[in-house]
Every structure is written in C-alpha cells, then in structure tokens.
Design an enzyme around this catalytic site. Structure first.
Site, mmCIF file in Angstrom:
data_model
loop_
_atom_site.group_PDB
_atom_site.id
_atom_site.type_symbol
_atom_site.label_atom_id
_atom_site.label_comp_id
_atom_site.label_asym_id
_atom_site.label_seq_id
_atom_site.Cartn_x
_atom_site.Cartn_y
_atom_site.Cartn_z
ATOM 1 N N HIS A 151 33.726 25.998 24.460
ATOM 2 C CA HIS A 151 34.102 27.077 25.374
ATOM 3 C C HIS A 151 33.097 27.156 26.507
ATOM 4 O O HIS A 151 31.959 26.666 26.394
ATOM 5 C CB HIS A 151 34.140 28.399 24.609
ATOM 6 N N ASP A 175 33.345 36.931 30.254
ATOM 7 C CA ASP A 175 34.224 35.832 29.838
ATOM 8 C C ASP A 175 35.594 36.032 30.466
ATOM 9 O O ASP A 175 36.426 36.786 29.951
ATOM 10 C CB ASP A 175 34.337 35.791 28.307
ATOM 11 N N CYS A 182 39.288 27.225 29.984
ATOM 12 C CA CYS A 182 38.164 28.157 30.098
ATOM 13 C C CYS A 182 37.196 27.773 31.211
ATOM 14 O O CYS A 182 36.643 28.646 31.898
ATOM 15 C CB CYS A 182 37.429 28.258 28.767
#
Length: 699
Positions: free
Chosen positions: A470, A486, A426
C-alpha cells in the site's frame, strides 16, 4: 492397468534401474528452476538414454563417449557461469555428473557412488530453499535412494520393490530420533547455519515508486509476513506497516530524498507515543531489503523496539526501521506498537522546505488547480489539516474509481489521473495528494508499506500478503508534526477498514477449484498456510536462543554453547549404550533363516542324519530319505517345501518370521515322532552280552 502389467513384465534388473533413474530425476527436479537450460536438457537426455538402454538390455556406452559429454558439460558450465567454483557452478556440475554416472553402472561400487552423489544432491536443494514443500520432496528422495540402496545389496530379483521400500522406510524411522536430537542440540554456528536461503525474495516494497508499480504487486498473493498480536487485535484502519518513505519526485518516479541541510540540522523523528501499546510478533519473509516493515508506530525505546537476531536495526528520522544489511533469511522479531502517536517536529525546522519541491514543467493543470483552491477567499489562512480535508472531500465527491487496472499514464500522470481518467490504485491517489499538498505550500511525502491482513488468523497468526502492499501520504501540520492521510480510504473505505484489497484474476486450477467450491478452496489454502507457518516457527526459526531456552527448561541457569555440546555428547553416549544393549538382546532375532538352519541341523543329528551348515533344505531332504527311508518321508517332504518357499521361482527370497516359526513347529513335531519311533525300535531289539543284536555276525 496396462502400464502396471507392462512394468511387471520387465526384467527385474531393468525395473530396478528405471526406479533408480526416477529417484534421481525427482531429486534433480527442484534444481531445474535455477539451472541453465542446457544443463536441464542434458540431464534429462542422459537419464532418458540410460532408461532406453535398460529397457532394451543394450550395453552401456564406452568410457570415451562419457568423457566427451563430461568435457562438453565442463565447457558449458564455464561459459554459462563464468567459473567452475561457487554454489551455482558446483550444483550445475553435480547434476551433470550425477546423470553421467548412471551410464557407468557396471558394478555395485558404481551404484554406491550414484547413491552418495544423490544424498549430496539432496542437501544442495536446501542451499536454494528451505520451504516445507522442498523438505517434503527431499524426504521422498531420501526414501527412494535408501530403497535403491537396499536393492543394490540384494541378489537380482530379491527382494521385491515394495519390500525394499518398507525396509528403507524402517531404516529411516530408526534414524529419526538421532536426527531430531542433532537438530535440537547441535550448536548453531553463524554464518554457516545461515548459508541456505529461502530466497525468492519478492516484496511489495522498494526504495522507489512509479505509478502502476504497486498495482502490479497486488497480483502477487504470496505471503510477505505473519503477525501475531499478544493482546487485543487493533482495528483494520490501524494496521499500517511502515516501509520506505519517499520524498523526492522527478516527475515520473518517487524516491527517497536526501535533505539539503547538514546532518546536525536535519529534522529528527521526535516520536511521542500515546495511550496503551500493542505487543506483537512479526515473522518476515526474505525481502532483499534492508528494512523492517514494523507496525505504526513502533518506537525506538527499550522493551518496544525490535531486536532482530544477527542484525542491527535503527529508526530513521522518518520513523522507518532500517537494518545494516538486507533480509536474506526469514526473520522473527517482537515489538510493541502504539496506534496513537505524534512524530516529527512541531515547529518549522531546516529541511522541511525540501518536502515542498516539485519538478518544473510537470503536471501544470494540477498545480494551477491547487493554487486556485488555496487562494479562494474561504481558504485563505486555512491550516494544512483543513486543506487536506478539502482534497479528500474532492476525491469522495467526484467519484474517483479504485481499480487494479488503471492502464498506463503519460508524462503528466497526475494531471491525467486528477482531471481526465480518475482511475487508479493506491499509489495514484497518494501521489496526486502529495503533489497537490506541496503545490499549496504544505510539506508532504509518500509512505509505502503494507496495510491490513487476512481477516481470519491461521494458527493465531494474521497473514500479510504482497497484495496488501500500500501507499499513503503524510503532511506536516504545525503543532502536530506529521499526520497520516490515506486518500484510498476516501474512495474505497472497505479497503482500509476490513482489508478487502482488490483480488487479481485467479489461475486456471485455482479458478476452477474456486468456482466448484469456494469454501473448499479457502479451507485448503488456510490448511497449507498453517502447515507452512508451523514449519517456519518450529523448524526454520529454531535458533541458538531457542536452544538455550530448552537448556533452561532442563535445569541450566545460564546456558552457554559449551553446555549444548556436553548435553549432546551425553545423550549420544547414552543412546549408543542403549543401542548396544538392544542389539545384544535382539541378536537372537537377527537372521531367522540362519537360526532355523542351526536348529534344523541339530534336530537331524539326533536322528542320525549328519548335515553341513551350507546344505540347502533340498540336500538335507535327500540325506533324510537315504538315512531314514520311509520313516523320514514326511520330514523330507517338509524340507522340500521349505526349499521351494525359499528358492522357488517367483518367490520373495524367503518366508517371513511367522511362517518360519509355523514351519519349525511342524518339523520339530514330526522329528520327535520319528525320534520316538527310532528309540522304541532300538529298545525292542534283543541284544547279547556284548550289547550287539542277537544274530549279528561278529567280525
């Protein structure tokens, strides 16, 4: 079986000593993780030395040898801890002293010193951890120390270990109500009550982020926090728990930025919530960070903002919740979040230009590609939202791969990720997205935190693990403020929608159990986490506020700390009176052997056999035979049987209460028979006027 037989063949004194050494070693075991290596080796060597002496029946070492070892331990403590004061140095010396004292077990008083040092060592374990596992381990230690204490107060060989263990467990259960009472009502005094820290303090969050850092955290499956929703559960794509916001990039690492404009001109949060709120409760594990990872978006308004006990929490301009000191203890907070929100300035303000900065000389290919994308004819005049959509579409179209093992990247990591390898976790996607947006003239920043939870709640609490750590992005859009983007959702939408984070390789035991029965492994894991959650909620989170709530249920309108003292003293006095009354009532049941001795002596006196209180049953049997002759043979045999049961080789130090009652019933019955026979014989004998038997010689 062979070990059990060898254990039974040992002398009883050696068995008691080995049991005590085992209890001491068990109590020391949790400390080995934070003791200096030399201390662990020394403690184990001393316990092994003492066990060998017990097995061989050899004499204990001379005191000067023990003194030399103690001097060496003090010197090593001073060398490793740089002091003889404080928690770590004190526990180190306590462990060594505990082990050394076992080399001086020459008398009962030495054993008592070891026992009380052991109880103190049990308490010191809670200075490092208050977890359920440590509590269960120390419960076993307390039982073992109580059992050894019972053995020390008994003659060698009596009672057996099993009986001593039952007696110790019974004594602990008798003290349990008092302990519960003190736990519930003893006033919590900060900061003394908060000294123990369950302090691994691992966290997936920090004030910085380098590529690969979050991926390494994903291998940590420990619990970061638990969340309980007091209403409808939000969808998976709304479960973002906001942590540090990173805006400064030096080419290798992202850190928190310091605005270049004066404080009064810095952009404010300008948070506007929409729709209905989601009330929730967080139980956060110790993180060593001065922040609260609250659910987006939790506003700083009355009734919605978190109010952590013992901490001051404020919401920064970037909407992160900051505390006045790091979280070193487990914390429970309640708040209300609004999944629909707007935050940040709607028009350009001083300070936004800081979020366009990029380090010179880094990632030239990415910057050139971003400039080319922005300057295309179809993109001239495109909004920030449209440029962000172009980047996300590129990620989906070019089949970037979401992986826990992207490997290491070089100096121009964004270039390498964006054009060459296209493998990342991520933080790779978020960092590349922010660099591209800034290169196209759009203010952007990275937000770190947690995303998602375990899919199935445990005791009503959803578990957020360190592996849920994250990183995502935010860009600034005129008229809207800060907008979440995202990029991970573009390449791995299941990660966001259903919290299906990538799973690290399990360990040997966990992997074997999962292979044999995945359902059983999952069930065992949920059971243990449910037990931990109950321990955290009911025991570790039991605070002064909970105590006051208890007093309110007892009828106090506005309870204070002094009311706790009054209630506690009243209950303790009542418990003392009840215990005294019970002891008075139960006195006749105490020491059934002594009571039997008294009743036996009284029955024999009626038969004309005078015995002393200290006479054992065998002596009384001899007196019965001499006094009563053949008529007392059965009584004498019963007394000898009692003597063998009480003092015979291999016996347990006395018969039980029920066995004594059965014996007494048989003895009393035979004594009545003998007494009646004696009375009948005296009645049948003719007597003269003086009352003496006829034919008796007058003196």
């Amino acid at each position: 079986m062979m070990v059990a037989r060898a254990w039974q063949r040992l002398p009883r004194e050696a068995r008691d000593t080995l049991f005590q050494l085992g209890v001491i070693g068990w109590t020391m075991l949790p400390h080995f993780a934070h003791l200096p290596p030399w201390c662990v080796v020394m403690a184990l060597a001393i316990l092994g030395w003492r066990g060998r002496l017990a097995l061989r029946g050899a004499p204990l070492p001379r005191r000067w040898i023990v003194g030399l070892v103690l001097a060496a331990a003090i010197a090593l403590t001073l060398w490793s801890e740089r002091t003889l004061l404080g928690r770590d140095a004190g526990v180190t010396l306590l462990v060594v002293l505990m082990a050394l004292k076992t080399l001086e077990l020459r008398a009962r008083r030495d054993a008592l010193v070891v026992f009380f040092l052991g109880f103190f060592l049990v308490l010191t374990n809670f200075l490092y951890s208050q977890s359920l596992l440590v509590a269960l381990s120390m419960l076993v230690s307390v039982w073992g120390l109580l059992t050894a204490l019972v053995l020390a107060h008994m003659p060698v060989g009596r009672p057996p270990l099993a009986q001593a263990g039952r007696l110790a467990a019974h004594a602990a259960l008798l003290g349990l109500p008092l302990m519960v009472l003190l736990f519930a009502l003893f006033p919590r005094v900060a900061p003394l009550w908060g000294v123990p820290q369950d302090a691994s303090g691992r966290t997936g969050l920090s004030g910085s982020m380098a590529l690969g850092g979050v991926a390494s955290i994903a291998n940590d499956d420990s619990i970061a926090m638990r969340v309980r929703f007091l209403g409808p559960v939000p969808a998976g794509e709304q479960l973002y728990f906001r942590g540090p916001v990173l805006s400064r990039f030096d080419g290798r690492e992202w850190t928190r930025g310091v605005p270049s404009v004066p404080f009064a001109q810095r952009p404010q949060a300008q948070l506007q919530v929409l729709g209905s709120g989601v009330p929730y409760e967080l139980t956060i594990e110790p993180s060593r960070l001065a922040l609260l990872p609250m659910l987006e978006m939790t506003p700083d308004t009355p009734g919605s903002a978190p109010e952590p006990q013992g901490l001051v929490a404020v919401q920064r301009a970037d909407a992160q919740w900051q505390t006045d000191r790091p979280l070193t203890e487990r914390l429970r907070v309640s708040a209300v979040a609004y999944p629909e929100y707007r935050h940040g300035p709607r028009v350009e303000v001083p300070g936004l230009q800081d979020l366009l900065a990029l380090p010179p000389g880094f990632n030239p290919r990415s910057l050139a590609w971003a400039h080319e994308l922005r300057d295309r004819a179809e993109n001239v005049g495109a909004s920030a939202e449209e440029l962000a959509a172009l980047l996300l579409a590129h990620v989906r179209r070019e089949e970037y791969l979401y992986t826990l093992e992207p490997g290491s990247y070089g100096r121009d990591a964004v270039d390498e990720f964006w054009f060459d390898r296209r493998l990342g976790f991520c933080e790779h996607f978020a960092a590349a997205f922010v660099v591209m947006m800034r290169a196209m003239g759009v203010p952007a920043r990275i937000v770190t935190g947690y995303q998602g939870t375990d899919p199935v709640p445990v005791d009503g609490y959803y578990v957020v693990r360190q592996s849920h750590a994250h990183a995502w992005a935010e860009y600034w859009q005129r008229g809207k403020g800060w907008v979440r983007a995202d990029p991970t959702a573009a390449v791995a939408p299941e990660r966001i929608r259903t919290s299906r984070n990538l799973q690290p390789r399990p360990g040997l035991v966990a992997g074997a159990l999962t292979t044999v029965s995945p359902a059983l492994a999952q069930q065992m894991r949920r059971f243990w986490e449910a037990m931990n959650n109950r321990w955290n909620q009911w025991v570790l989170n039991y605070s002064r506020g909970t105590q006051f709530d208890l007093l309110k249920r007892l009828g106090f309108r506005a309870p204070e700390a002094l009311d706790l003292v009054y209630v506690l003293l009243g209950l303790l006095c009542s418990a003392s009176l009840a215990a005294a009354a019970w002891a008075l009532w139960d006195r006749h049941r105490q020491d059934p052997w002594q009571r039997l001795q008294g009743r036996m002596a009284q029955a024999l006196r009626l038969l004309g056999v005078n015995v002393s209180a200290h006479d054992p049953p065998r002596t009384r049997a001899d007196l019965v035979r001499r006094k009563l002759g053949p008529r007392g043979a059965t009584l004498a045999s019963q007394l000898e049987a009692l003597d063998r049961a009480r003092y015979g080789r291999g016996q347990d130090g006395g018969t039980g209460r029920l066995a004594l009652r059965r014996w007494w019933r048989g003895f009393a019955r035979e004594a009545r028979v003998v007494h009646d026979a004696e009375s009948a014989a005296r009645s049948a004998t003719p007597r003269g006027s003086s009352g003496a038997p006829l034919g008796a010689r007058r003196g």
